[in-house]
Scaffold this motif. Sequence first.
Motif, PDB file in Angstrom:
ATOM      1  N   TRP A 152       0.827  -1.199   0.000  1.00 45.12           N
ATOM      2  CA  TRP A 152       0.000   0.000   0.000  1.00 45.12           C
ATOM      3  C   TRP A 152       0.869   1.260   0.000  1.00 45.12           C
ATOM      4  CZ3 TRP A 152      -1.118   4.466   2.532  1.00 45.12           C
ATOM      5  CH2 TRP A 152      -2.353   5.066   2.259  1.00 45.12           C
ATOM      6  N   CYS A 153       1.910   1.266   0.808  1.00 48.48           N
ATOM      7  CA  CYS A 153       2.787   2.446   0.881  1.00 48.48           C
ATOM      8  C   CYS A 153       3.543   2.656  -0.423  1.00 48.48           C
ATOM      9  CB  CYS A 153       3.762   2.312   2.049  1.00 48.48           C
ATOM     10  SG  CYS A 153       2.972   2.505   3.669  1.00 48.48           S
ATOM     11  N   SER A 154       3.922   1.561  -1.076  1.00 52.48           N
ATOM     12  CA  SER A 154       4.593   1.692  -2.368  1.00 52.48           C
ATOM     13  C   SER A 154       3.665   2.330  -3.390  1.00 52.48           C
ATOM     14  CB  SER A 154       5.048   0.315  -2.856  1.00 52.48           C
ATOM     15  OG  SER A 154       5.671   0.404  -4.119  1.00 52.48           O
ATOM     16  N   VAL A 174      -3.581  12.310  -1.639  1.00 55.72           N
ATOM     17  CA  VAL A 174      -3.396  13.624  -1.018  1.00 55.72           C
ATOM     18  C   VAL A 174      -4.277  13.801   0.209  1.00 55.72           C
ATOM     19  CG1 VAL A 174      -2.825  14.597  -3.276  1.00 55.72           C
ATOM     20  CG2 VAL A 174      -5.130  14.895  -2.370  1.00 55.72           C
ATOM     21  N   ASP A 175      -5.307  12.970   0.335  1.00 52.05           N
ATOM     22  CA  ASP A 175      -6.258  13.125   1.436  1.00 52.05           C
ATOM     23  C   ASP A 175      -6.102  12.075   2.531  1.00 52.05           C
ATOM     24  OD1 ASP A 175      -7.732  15.458   0.635  1.00 52.05           O
ATOM     25  OD2 ASP A 175      -8.580  14.263  -0.987  1.00 52.05           O
ATOM     26  N   CYS A 176      -5.035  11.292   2.476  1.00 54.93           N
ATOM     27  CA  CYS A 176      -4.848  10.293   3.544  1.00 54.93           C
ATOM     28  C   CYS A 176      -3.385  10.234   3.995  1.00 54.93           C
ATOM     29  CB  CYS A 176      -5.360   8.924   3.136  1.00 54.93           C
ATOM     30  SG  CYS A 176      -4.664   8.254   1.620  1.00 54.93           S
ATOM     31  N   VAL A 177      -2.784  11.390   4.190  1.00 57.72           N
ATOM     32  CA  VAL A 177      -1.401  11.458   4.681  1.00 57.72           C
ATOM     33  C   VAL A 177      -1.291  10.782   6.045  1.00 57.72           C
ATOM     34  CG1 VAL A 177       0.450  12.997   5.412  1.00 57.72           C
ATOM     35  CG2 VAL A 177      -0.874  13.539   3.360  1.00 57.72           C
ATOM     36  N   GLU A 178      -2.266  11.024   6.911  1.00 55.36           N
ATOM     37  CA  GLU A 178      -2.244  10.441   8.254  1.00 55.36           C
ATOM     38  C   GLU A 178      -2.202   8.913   8.187  1.00 55.36           C
ATOM     39  OE1 GLU A 178      -2.212  10.945  12.448  1.00 55.36           O
ATOM     40  OE2 GLU A 178      -2.274  12.518  10.916  1.00 55.36           O
ATOM     41  N   LEU A 184       3.175   3.249   7.140  1.00 55.62           N
ATOM     42  CA  LEU A 184       4.602   3.173   6.830  1.00 55.62           C
ATOM     43  C   LEU A 184       5.393   2.503   7.949  1.00 55.62           C
ATOM     44  CD1 LEU A 184       6.488   4.010   4.525  1.00 55.62           C
ATOM     45  CD2 LEU A 184       6.926   6.142   5.755  1.00 55.62           C
ATOM     46  N   ALA A 185       4.932   2.642   9.176  1.00 55.03           N
ATOM     47  CA  ALA A 185       5.624   2.015  10.305  1.00 55.03           C
ATOM     48  C   ALA A 185       5.584   0.492  10.214  1.00 55.03           C
ATOM     49  CB  ALA A 185       5.003   2.481  11.620  1.00 55.03           C
ATOM     50  N   GLN A 186       4.642  -0.034   9.410  1.00 49.66           N
ATOM     51  CA  GLN A 186       4.484  -1.485   9.291  1.00 49.66           C
ATOM     52  C   GLN A 186       4.872  -2.000   7.906  1.00 49.66           C
ATOM     53  OE1 GLN A 186       0.783  -2.944  11.207  1.00 49.66           O
ATOM     54  NE2 GLN A 186       0.330  -0.785  11.587  1.00 49.66           N
ATOM     55  N   ALA A 187       5.497  -1.158   7.110  1.00 41.18           N
ATOM     56  CA  ALA A 187       5.864  -1.527   5.736  1.00 41.18           C
ATOM     57  C   ALA A 187       7.166  -2.320   5.746  1.00 41.18           C
ATOM     58  CB  ALA A 187       5.987  -0.281   4.875  1.00 41.18           C
ATOM     59  N   SER A 188       7.094  -3.565   6.183  1.00 38.92           N
ATOM     60  CA  SER A 188       8.311  -4.331   6.464  1.00 38.92           C
ATOM     61  C   SER A 188       8.573  -5.477   5.487  1.00 38.92           C
ATOM     62  CB  SER A 188       8.249  -4.878   7.898  1.00 38.92           C
ATOM     63  OG  SER A 188       7.078  -5.656   8.075  1.00 38.92           O
ATOM     64  N   LYS A 189       7.958  -5.438   4.321  1.00 35.89           N
ATOM     65  CA  LYS A 189       8.239  -6.448   3.295  1.00 35.89           C
ATOM     66  C   LYS A 189       9.199  -5.863   2.276  1.00 35.89           C
ATOM     67  CE  LYS A 189       4.468  -9.733   3.456  1.00 35.89           C
ATOM     68  NZ  LYS A 189       3.515 -10.517   2.640  1.00 35.89           N
ATOM     69  N   THR A 190      10.396  -6.406   2.242  1.00 28.83           N
ATOM     70  CA  THR A 190      11.438  -5.874   1.373  1.00 28.83           C
ATOM     71  C   THR A 190      11.011  -5.834  -0.091  1.00 28.83           C
ATOM     72  OG1 THR A 190      13.141  -6.704   2.874  1.00 28.83           O
ATOM     73  CG2 THR A 190      13.831  -6.168   0.628  1.00 28.83           C
ATOM     74  N   CYS A 191      10.247  -6.817  -0.525  1.00 34.08           N
ATOM     75  CA  CYS A 191       9.874  -6.897  -1.941  1.00 34.08           C
ATOM     76  C   CYS A 191       9.018  -5.712  -2.396  1.00 34.08           C
ATOM     77  CB  CYS A 191       9.146  -8.210  -2.223  1.00 34.08           C
ATOM     78  SG  CYS A 191       7.618  -8.442  -1.288  1.00 34.08           S
ATOM     79  N   HIS A 192       8.395  -5.024  -1.453  1.00 33.05           N
ATOM     80  CA  HIS A 192       7.546  -3.885  -1.809  1.00 33.05           C
ATOM     81  C   HIS A 192       8.140  -2.533  -1.410  1.00 33.05           C
ATOM     82  CE1 HIS A 192       4.445  -6.526  -3.139  1.00 33.05           C
ATOM     83  NE2 HIS A 192       4.164  -6.997  -1.943  1.00 33.05           N
ATOM     84  N   TRP A 236       9.875   5.093   8.197  1.00 35.93           N
ATOM     85  CA  TRP A 236      10.542   4.420   7.073  1.00 35.93           C
ATOM     86  C   TRP A 236      11.786   3.676   7.562  1.00 35.93           C
ATOM     87  CZ3 TRP A 236       9.775   2.865   2.277  1.00 35.93           C
ATOM     88  CH2 TRP A 236      10.861   2.645   1.416  1.00 35.93           C
ATOM     89  N   GLN A 237      12.537   4.296   8.436  1.00 35.23           N
ATOM     90  CA  GLN A 237      13.739   3.659   8.979  1.00 35.23           C
ATOM     91  C   GLN A 237      13.384   2.455   9.850  1.00 35.23           C
ATOM     92  OE1 GLN A 237      16.374   6.280  11.135  1.00 35.23           O
ATOM     93  NE2 GLN A 237      17.576   4.601  11.987  1.00 35.23           N
ATOM     94  N   LEU A 238      12.394   2.630  10.727  1.00 40.82           N
ATOM     95  CA  LEU A 238      12.006   1.533  11.617  1.00 40.82           C
ATOM     96  C   LEU A 238      11.504   0.321  10.832  1.00 40.82           C
ATOM     97  CD1 LEU A 238      10.121   3.308  14.562  1.00 40.82           C
ATOM     98  CD2 LEU A 238      12.416   2.305  14.582  1.00 40.82           C
ATOM     99  N   SER A 239      10.651   0.565   9.859  1.00 39.24           N
ATOM    100  CA  SER A 239      10.127  -0.556   9.076  1.00 39.24           C
ATOM    101  C   SER A 239      11.219  -1.181   8.219  1.00 39.24           C
ATOM    102  CB  SER A 239       8.948  -0.105   8.215  1.00 39.24           C
ATOM    103  OG  SER A 239       9.298   0.965   7.361  1.00 39.24           O
TER     104      SER A 239
END
Length: 253
Positions: A152-154, A174-178, A184-192, A236-239
């Motif tokens: 989703w983040c990609s 543009v309407d869902c930055v939050e 993004l804190a959970q974006a932990s799949k390297t392939c994406h 981004w760093q944490l994930s």
Amino acid sequence: MPKRKKQEILQSLRPLWRVDDEQWLIQRQADWQHISATMTQTPPAKQKSLERYFVYGEKDCYFPGSTVMLFTPYDSAESAKEVFYSGLLDPTEQENVFKDYLFWISKRGYHLPWFRRHIQQFIKGVMGSSYQELYVEHGSRPKLISIEPSWWCSAYMMCANKILTGEVAYEGCVDCVEYFVSALAQASKTCHRRPKKFDSMFAEVERILAGAEASDIAKTFAHDLKARESEIRHHWQLSGEKAAEIDAQNTTE
């Protein structure tokens, strides 16, 4: 309790189509003329079916979940949620709405005044302000319909870059930055994970904030991302660290 048939569900949603309101109906028909003008590749019979649904709420054939949501005249966050969970969409269609309702709006090319408000109501009513796993009943076990956060983040960053570079006028990102910050804190799949997309997004933010020509939507979006930059980079760093840990564990197993 047996599931209701989709025609029964649609009947319960029928009040959303204010067909007894002459002004509403006139405007709805005018909006359809605008939409149909973009359907150069859609067969006439399919266009007729889509028109009946858009204007009158009559559905006689299949069309994708995102089209159902877009063409259903919900008028609040609450009614957007009601439509989404009514049973009108099956779990696979709900999952597909999470995949493409926000990110490829520009391809539809309708540009109607209510278009953005419709998306905002969906974001508020269905997605909320923070990422969470959403399940619905499906056979003997619940089905996950919210999309894996790394993917989703990609997709979010790809669409963000389209807005910031001026390639498109509007996308739901543009309407869902939050929501993005949370996911993004959970974006932990390297392939994406796409570092180039991430870096490009903030490069475009800086370009716009430095005075480059951009639309009002892009300028506001750039300011919104800049205001959350520290948190975004931290997540981004944490994930990324979590992704590296997962990859290391998979390598040793």
